[in-house]
Design a protein around this motif. Sequence first.
Motif, PDB file in Angstrom:
ATOM      1  N   VAL A 287      -5.829   8.105 -12.881  1.00  0.00           N
ATOM      2  CA  VAL A 287      -5.740   7.395 -11.598  1.00  0.00           C
ATOM      3  C   VAL A 287      -6.539   6.105 -11.714  1.00  0.00           C
ATOM      4  O   VAL A 287      -7.539   6.049 -12.444  1.00  0.00           O
ATOM      5  N   SER A 288      -6.088   5.057 -11.039  1.00  0.00           N
ATOM      6  CA  SER A 288      -6.749   3.757 -11.181  1.00  0.00           C
ATOM      7  C   SER A 288      -6.947   3.102  -9.818  1.00  0.00           C
ATOM      8  O   SER A 288      -6.645   3.672  -8.767  1.00  0.00           O
ATOM      9  N   TYR A 289      -7.425   1.877  -9.891  1.00  0.00           N
ATOM     10  CA  TYR A 289      -7.621   1.041  -8.702  1.00  0.00           C
ATOM     11  C   TYR A 289      -6.713  -0.190  -8.746  1.00  0.00           C
ATOM     12  O   TYR A 289      -6.269  -0.604  -9.801  1.00  0.00           O
ATOM     13  N   ASP A 290      -6.472  -0.757  -7.594  1.00  0.00           N
ATOM     14  CA  ASP A 290      -5.847  -2.069  -7.336  1.00  0.00           C
ATOM     15  C   ASP A 290      -4.411  -1.973  -6.811  1.00  0.00           C
ATOM     16  O   ASP A 290      -4.002  -2.794  -5.997  1.00  0.00           O
ATOM     17  N   LEU A 302       1.911   4.818 -12.350  1.00  0.00           N
ATOM     18  CA  LEU A 302       0.478   5.065 -12.211  1.00  0.00           C
ATOM     19  C   LEU A 302       0.043   5.319 -10.764  1.00  0.00           C
ATOM     20  O   LEU A 302       0.344   4.537  -9.853  1.00  0.00           O
ATOM     21  N   THR A 303      -0.681   6.419 -10.560  1.00  0.00           N
ATOM     22  CA  THR A 303      -1.337   6.680  -9.279  1.00  0.00           C
ATOM     23  C   THR A 303      -2.501   5.703  -9.125  1.00  0.00           C
ATOM     24  O   THR A 303      -3.288   5.511 -10.056  1.00  0.00           O
ATOM     25  N   SER A 304      -2.631   5.068  -7.963  1.00  0.00           N
ATOM     26  CA  SER A 304      -3.617   3.998  -7.830  1.00  0.00           C
ATOM     27  C   SER A 304      -4.089   3.854  -6.387  1.00  0.00           C
ATOM     28  O   SER A 304      -3.358   4.156  -5.438  1.00  0.00           O
ATOM     29  N   VAL A 305      -5.307   3.370  -6.220  1.00  0.00           N
ATOM     30  CA  VAL A 305      -5.869   3.087  -4.897  1.00  0.00           C
ATOM     31  C   VAL A 305      -5.364   1.725  -4.424  1.00  0.00           C
ATOM     32  O   VAL A 305      -5.491   0.723  -5.133  1.00  0.00           O
ATOM     33  N   ASP A 306      -4.793   1.713  -3.241  1.00  0.00           N
ATOM     34  CA  ASP A 306      -4.277   0.472  -2.651  1.00  0.00           C
ATOM     35  C   ASP A 306      -5.312  -0.115  -1.710  1.00  0.00           C
ATOM     36  O   ASP A 306      -5.932   0.604  -0.917  1.00  0.00           O
ATOM     37  N   TYR A 307      -5.496  -1.438  -1.774  1.00  0.00           N
ATOM     38  CA  TYR A 307      -6.514  -2.111  -0.976  1.00  0.00           C
ATOM     39  C   TYR A 307      -5.977  -2.733   0.311  1.00  0.00           C
ATOM     40  O   TYR A 307      -6.718  -3.436   1.003  1.00  0.00           O
ATOM     41  N   ASP A 308      -4.721  -2.502   0.625  1.00  0.00           N
ATOM     42  CA  ASP A 308      -4.105  -3.102   1.815  1.00  0.00           C
ATOM     43  C   ASP A 308      -4.376  -4.606   1.822  1.00  0.00           C
ATOM     44  O   ASP A 308      -5.100  -5.142   2.670  1.00  0.00           O
ATOM     45  N   TYR A 309      -3.810  -5.277   0.839  1.00  0.00           N
ATOM     46  CA  TYR A 309      -4.082  -6.701   0.652  1.00  0.00           C
ATOM     47  C   TYR A 309      -3.758  -7.531   1.888  1.00  0.00           C
ATOM     48  O   TYR A 309      -4.439  -8.522   2.178  1.00  0.00           O
ATOM     49  N   GLY A 310      -2.717  -7.140   2.613  1.00  0.00           N
ATOM     50  CA  GLY A 310      -2.373  -7.877   3.826  1.00  0.00           C
ATOM     51  C   GLY A 310      -3.511  -7.869   4.823  1.00  0.00           C
ATOM     52  O   GLY A 310      -3.889  -8.913   5.383  1.00  0.00           O
TER      53      GLY A 310
END
Length: 350
Positions: A287-290, A302-310
């Motif tokens: 699991v990753s980030y971005d 890839l499973t990943s952490v979403d930062y809600d860029y909007g």
Amino acid sequence: MDGNKGNESKPVTIYDIAKEANVSAATVSRVLTNSTNVRKDKRDRILQLIEKHNFRPNAMARGLVDTRSKTIGIMVADIRNPFYSEAFVACEAAARQYGYTVLLCNSYCDKEQEKILLEKLAEKRVDAIIQMGGRADEERTNKDYAEYVNRMIQNIPMVVTGKLDGTECYQVQIDAAQSMELIMDYLEELGHEKIAFLGGFSDVISTAAKEAAYYRKLKERGIELPDAVYRQEGNYDHPTGYSAMNAIFAAGERPTAVIAINEMTAIGVMESIKEYGLGIPGDISVVSYDNTFLTELVTPRLTSVDYDYGKFGETLICSVVALIEGKEIPKIQYTGTRLVVRETTGKVKG
């Protein structure tokens, strides 16, 4: 302009007030328009001079001084990093909604360039500055840089996505601790205990917050893992993930799950796992980030952490626009995260 120096016939200008107060004309203008973005000592000094000279600017002159460029400067550590690309695009879209354009400066991770770039942005007469990464990510703020920033923000408001201790900068941060808690709780549901956390430096504030949450979650579950094997620092790139994962295997260890500091690091981790003939997620979950476009380009996805860029970009732009307009905002704001589950994570083998 109206206003006279004692009995002299020459009218006092806003520039005369600024020179005598040892501030910029823009700072005098902000005091005249009741902006809150002026330090109390400067405001008091300017008001005393205004009273001393019976200074009364006419509307036309005040308007000329208060003219804005409608431009926001954004300085990033490295636009080639997908995280900064996503964040910048979100800021650009939000700025457009507020009638502003953005000016990008890229330091290429050269911290010595950051002061130079800030000077360039000031020369371009931007109305505000956002700094992403670089010295704003440091756990210990560089004193000389902080002093320079303090001088600059007397005239130009500044928001950072990390922190600059010893400055009056405002902060908009992604909640790094919450993001790690999301991952650790999810991996616990899948039955993982041997969880490695690879990449990133502990003197970067977001990484330090993730690291602290990682250890806290392990401690809450009573899990003890050797630091030399399960928490390895390094850069934020593919070689770091590859070498760190190889080092774990070389030590005769095999975690059931790996948390990578970002997707580029995760790609290196996945390459190493595959070279050792192991499956993802059958043998090891990743699991990753971005949560950038890279998550969909690797196999498995890839499973990943979403930062809600909007939301992140909207908060940054909304904050600097408020400061430009002299409004009060919180000194520190946090934006939340969410976990996007794809194909690289699964339950521990029975």
